[in-house]
Design a protein around this motif. Structure first.
Motif, PDB file in Angstrom:
ATOM      1  N   SER A   1       0.859  -1.204   0.153  1.00  5.62           N
ATOM      2  CA  SER A   1       0.123   0.114   0.005  1.00  5.62           C
ATOM      3  C   SER A   1       1.061   1.284   0.088  1.00  5.62           C
TER       4      SER A   1
ATOM      5  N   VAL B  56       2.786   1.669  -4.496  1.00  4.05           N
ATOM      6  CA  VAL B  56       1.638   1.117  -5.462  1.00  4.05           C
ATOM      7  C   VAL B  56       2.338   0.537  -6.614  1.00  4.05           C
TER       8      VAL B  56
ATOM      9  N   PRO C 219      -0.522   3.930   5.931  1.00  3.58           N
ATOM     10  CA  PRO C 219      -1.818   3.798   5.423  1.00  3.58           C
ATOM     11  C   PRO C 219      -2.911   3.045   6.319  1.00  3.58           C
TER      12      PRO C 219
ATOM     13  N   PRO D  54      -6.877  -6.669  -2.067  1.00  9.40           N
ATOM     14  CA  PRO D  54      -6.419  -5.861  -0.892  1.00  9.40           C
ATOM     15  C   PRO D  54      -7.266  -6.454   0.422  1.00  9.40           C
TER      16      PRO D  54
ATOM     17  N   ALA E  95      -3.796  -1.234  -5.692  1.00  9.99           N
ATOM     18  CA  ALA E  95      -3.537  -0.868  -4.141  1.00  9.99           C
ATOM     19  C   ALA E  95      -4.559  -0.864  -3.267  1.00  9.99           C
TER      20      ALA E  95
ATOM     21  N   ARG F 249      -5.604  -0.881   0.844  1.00 12.27           N
ATOM     22  CA  ARG F 249      -5.171  -0.559   2.338  1.00 12.27           C
ATOM     23  C   ARG F 249      -4.842  -1.661   3.266  1.00 12.27           C
ATOM     24  N   ALA F 250      -3.695  -1.522   3.910  1.00 18.50           N
ATOM     25  CA  ALA F 250      -3.115  -2.767   4.477  1.00 18.50           C
ATOM     26  C   ALA F 250      -4.003  -2.992   5.638  1.00 18.50           C
TER      27      ALA F 250
END
Length: 414
Positions: A125, A128, A188, A342, A411, A413-414
């Motif tokens: 994240s 990217v 993130p 993701p 990408a 969000r972690a």
């Protein structure tokens, strides 16, 4: 490769990784010497047990912690894990019984089982672009390799003026510096976890994804090849150098540094190599090198080559083993990113962390206990056979006709 460091967030995370790894490298050397101090020629068994306990923590704790903390901000999670690791490292110099090592190692490595997958899963994240991510992976691998190379050298320099117990203070400093770097970095936000999904399903999600996809099944087999080589090096280097070659504590550090140097050579070349050669071919080449290195270790153990020739053979073998492990380890995160989405990426990275270390549990046990109770050549032969079989399984599980790892991954969000 260094252009990736222009990303401020990645630069800080990379710096945190480097200082923590230096501390971990000092811990590896110090722990081996502590085991030798407590158990003498049985140090391999003590160290093998300690490392097996580490693997139990990784296999059992990592997926559970990942599921339980899937709503916790990554920064708080990473900093908390670093603090726990620093406190435990501070206590290690005061142990005087092997069982105390085992307890402290379990707690420390439980914290590492929390830190490492969370750290790895947030990088996609942050970086990217696919090329940036590949370069970031090589830098990350290079950090591991530099730790393997420079930490033993630093340890050797320190051991010339202080006792090994002071190396644990370097470990504490590394974890503390890592925590300070992470706490000063904006990461993130993680995607909101679906808490309606039962805990057992959240714990097993990553493993189910890995077993369902051919590339990742191949990676699971390659994990065993890496574990066979790494287990032999980490567990028995101190025994080979001290007992077989008549070396010193400094010699142990140098031998581990040579292994790291081989891995570093590969990490420096992989970004360009992966642009021209498929990941599968690169990783299976590594799987072919590892049985060669392990077989050379058997020759070292059974031949009466003398100290000079013995040191030359050990250095060459450790160099090959370092190169082989890096050819597999460095591209592995590209597969994980490509084969995950993701919403499940954190679980997949955690599953890889947990399942790969399940392999280490067996190889550390073989290297330590078979080497100490049966014979060192038998332990090396067993690990060579395991690495060979694992490479063959990986080649079969990962079909040759698969698309290259080049498609960009959205990408998340972690």
């Amino acid at each position: 490769m260094l252009a990736t460091l222009r990303n401020r967030t990645f630069r800080r995370l990379f710096a945190a990784q480097v200082v923590a790894l230096v501390g971990t490298g000092l811990l590896t050397v110090a722990l081996g010497l502590l085991a030798y101090d407590l158990a003498g020629t049985q140090a391999g068994a003590v160290l093998g047990t300690a490392l097996a306990i580490k693997m139990v923590a990784y296999v059992v704790i990592a997926p559970v912690i990942s599921a339980l903390t899937d709503h916790v901000p990554r920064r708080a999670l990473l900093v908390g894990a670093d603090v726990v690791r620093a406190v435990i490292a501070l206590a290690l110099p005061f142990v005087d019984q092997p069982w105390q090592i085992y307890v402290l190692i379990f707690v420390l490595q439980s914290a590492s089982a929390t830190f490492t997958p969370a750290f790895q899963s947030v990088i996609p994240s942050v970086l990217v672009d696919e090329d940036d991510y590949t370069r970031g992976l090589s830098l990350s691998r290079l950090a591991y390799d530099l730790e393997s190379l420079l930490s033993p050298i630093l340890a050797a320099a320190l051991l010339s003026v202080v006792t090994y117990n002071y190396l644990f203070l370097g470990t504490v400093a590394g974890f503390a510096a890592s925590a300070l770097l992470v706490v000063s970095t904006t990461l993130p936000m993680i995607a909101p976890a679906d808490r309606s999904v039962p805990l057992v399903q959240r714990v097993t999600l990553g493993a189910r994804v890995m077993f369902s996809r051919p590339r990742l099944r191949g990676l699971l087999a390659l994990n065993l090849s890496v574990a066979a080589a790494t287990g032999l090096v980490l567990v028995n280097t101190v025994v080979y150098v001290r007992e077989l070659l008549g070396g010193s504590n400094t010699g142990v550090a140098i031998a581990l540094g040579i292994y790291g140097g081989g891995s570093m050579l590969v990490a420096l070349t992989l970004p360009r190599l992966l642009a021209r050669i498929p990941d599968r071919r690169v990783m299976l080449t590594g799987a072919a090198l590892l049985p060669i290195g392990l077989t050379a270790t058997v020759a070292l153990l059974v031949a009466d080559a003398g100290r000079g020739a013995g040191w030359a053979l050990l250095a060459g073998t450790w160099l090959v083993l370092g190169m082989g492990t890096s050819l597999i380890n460095t591209p592995s995160a590209r597969l994980l990113r490509f084969e995950s989405e993701p919403e499940n990426r954190g679980a997949v990275f955690t599953a890889q962390f947990s399942l790969s270390h399940a392999c280490f549990f067996f190889t550390y046990t073989i290297a330590g206990w078979v080497g100490a109770t049966v014979s060192q050549p038998i332990a090396a032969i067993t690990l060579a056979v395991l690495a060979t079989l694992a490479g063959l399984v990986a080649a079969r599980a990962w079909p040759a006709r698969t698309e290259p790892i080049t498609e960009p991954v959205p990408a998340g969000r972690a």
